[in-house]
Every structure is written in structure tokens, then in C-alpha cells.
Design an enzyme around this catalytic site. Sequence first.
Site, mmCIF file in Angstrom:
data_model
loop_
_atom_site.group_PDB
_atom_site.id
_atom_site.type_symbol
_atom_site.label_atom_id
_atom_site.label_comp_id
_atom_site.label_asym_id
_atom_site.label_seq_id
_atom_site.Cartn_x
_atom_site.Cartn_y
_atom_site.Cartn_z
ATOM 1 N N HIS A 188 34.464 34.240 30.796
ATOM 2 C CA HIS A 188 32.999 34.294 30.727
ATOM 3 C C HIS A 188 32.561 35.747 30.746
ATOM 4 O O HIS A 188 33.358 36.659 30.994
ATOM 5 C CB HIS A 188 32.351 33.513 31.877
ATOM 6 C CG HIS A 188 32.690 34.046 33.245
ATOM 7 N ND1 HIS A 188 32.197 35.237 33.738
ATOM 8 C CD2 HIS A 188 33.489 33.553 34.229
ATOM 9 C CE1 HIS A 188 32.660 35.452 34.955
ATOM 10 N NE2 HIS A 188 33.456 34.448 35.275
ATOM 11 N N ASP A 196 45.470 19.563 43.963
ATOM 12 C CA ASP A 196 46.605 20.107 44.704
ATOM 13 C C ASP A 196 46.225 20.303 46.171
ATOM 14 O O ASP A 196 45.296 21.055 46.489
ATOM 15 C CB ASP A 196 47.023 21.443 44.076
ATOM 16 C CG ASP A 196 48.363 21.924 44.574
ATOM 17 O OD1 ASP A 196 48.424 22.408 45.719
ATOM 18 O OD2 ASP A 196 49.350 21.815 43.826
ATOM 19 N N SER A 232 38.210 32.905 38.048
ATOM 20 C CA SER A 232 37.798 32.890 36.647
ATOM 21 C C SER A 232 38.878 33.526 35.778
ATOM 22 O O SER A 232 39.327 34.635 36.046
ATOM 23 C CB SER A 232 36.488 33.658 36.467
ATOM 24 O OG SER A 232 35.432 33.007 37.115
#
Length: 296
Positions: free
Chosen positions: A86, A210, A225
Amino acid sequence: LAINGIKVNDINQAARLLNRAGREPQKSILLTILRDEKQKTITVTPLYSDLDGGYRIGLYIRDSAAGVGTLSFYDPATKRYGALGHIIVDADTNKPVNIQDGNIVKAKIINIKTALRGKPGEKTGIFIDQDSFKGNIDQNTPYGIFGQLESFHPTGKAIPMALTTQVETGPAEMLTVIEGETIGSFQVVIERLSPQTKPSDKGFILKVVDEKLLSSTGGIVQGMSGSPIIQHGRIVGAVTHVFINDPTRGYGIFIEWMYQQAVDSGESKQETGRMKQGETGRPNPERTERRQKLAG
């Protein structure tokens, strides 16, 4: 961009130019600015500040930014990389940061702020200045940051890239670092796909399942990210956003869009360099061939 026609490169230079102008009989100065992607010239008059003994124009100037993110992929053939998935925005204005001289460096994760519902978590890291990992940032786009890694020698085995049409809902794994410099593999589920024919940073929704990752981080946290998502032995995408009200879930971007941006931006830089040296623009058959391969 400039003060009285002189290009500004950093805060200290701007302060010197303002103080010099403030001491002149004609105190008004010309500022060249970039606003909404349009260049403008405006006139302002510096005023003397008794607080610090200098001339000021009432602007908050910032010439640097830093943060922790994750490298998504590296192509050893071109030395191009992609990260984050992003765009980088200014923390105060929420507008894209215009990166002119950026670098990526290695980081060591020293702490994790656990994510809670309504309260995003965060990785805390320290930057490590090592000659084995150095790269520039030449593009800050809605699909991540991109550049060249000139000093990087990965030890892992390269894996193929999946096209958007090859990504499926179901089990996958996320690669990320939660302690030190060790890359861990954590189980996630791709819950929903958004069929796309053009790039977007929200291509699918994933859920962390998880137990180790959930107990350590609470789910997806800031700093993850760019963490690559692997499915059926292929890299299919990267983490981009977390759901604030449910940090176990978040968005991912298809890796095809990131790779395409890395290739296009790298070739754009090369073509610009050739044009500056006096060459005329001409079609690049290798670029066309790669695009055809990406399109399947």
C-alpha cells in the site's frame, strides 16, 4: 520545492533561506509549492520570532519519515523489489508522501504491541545498518513501495508467482517476523476473493488462524504490511490492511499487481534515463513479452 527560485533539499536549508530573506529590506519571498499535483508560486512575508531568534512563515516542515514494514518479494534478475502493498501516507495530513531520496534497511523486531479489538497492534523495530542489505525507494504507489536492492544475497529458494486467476480461497501461510530477524511461517485462511481486472490493494480477505501468532500479536499488526502470502507453493499476495474491529482479519493485494508495478516502474526509470541521454523513445519488446506472460 523552492524559495526565491532556489531548490530546497532539507529543513536546514529552508531555515537559512528564510532567515536570509527576513533580514532583507524587501522581506517578502516567493515559495514554489506543489499542491494537488499542480505547481504554484505564492508570495509570503517571514516574521521574526522572539522565541527562537529566527524568521518564520508559519509552516510545519518535515523532510523525513521512517517506519517498519515488510519486504514482499525480490527479483534477482532485475534486482527490483516490492514491499508494503500500500502507499505511504503522512501521519498528520493522511496524504501520500512524495519520496525523493528514500532507502530501505534491515530491521530487528524488539517488541510487539498486541492487537485488540478497536486498538491496532504494532511491531517495534530498530534499524540495522548492514552492507548486506541496501536499497533505494524510487516509487511510492497505491500498491506498495518499489526500488532497487543492490546489496542483497538471499539464501532461500526462489518460488513462482501466482496470477490472480490462480489464487483460491482456503488455507495459506503468511511469512513475517515477530522477533529479531527470524522469518516465521504462520497459518492463515483466504476467506474471500475479489475478482479484479485492474490493480487494487484490497484483492482478498484473509484470517489468521495460527495459534502462536494469535497469542504473540493478537492477529495482524502494523508493520506486517507487505508480509507475503504463500499458497500451493506460490506467492499469491501480500498483507495490506487490518480490520480494526477484528485484528485476526485483514486485506491482501494480489502479488501480480505488485510485480507488474515493480517491472513497469523499473523500466520507466530506465527509459527516462535513456531519454535524458538523448535517445528517442521506442517500444521495448521484452517489456511487451513480460506483460503478455503476466496476463497468462
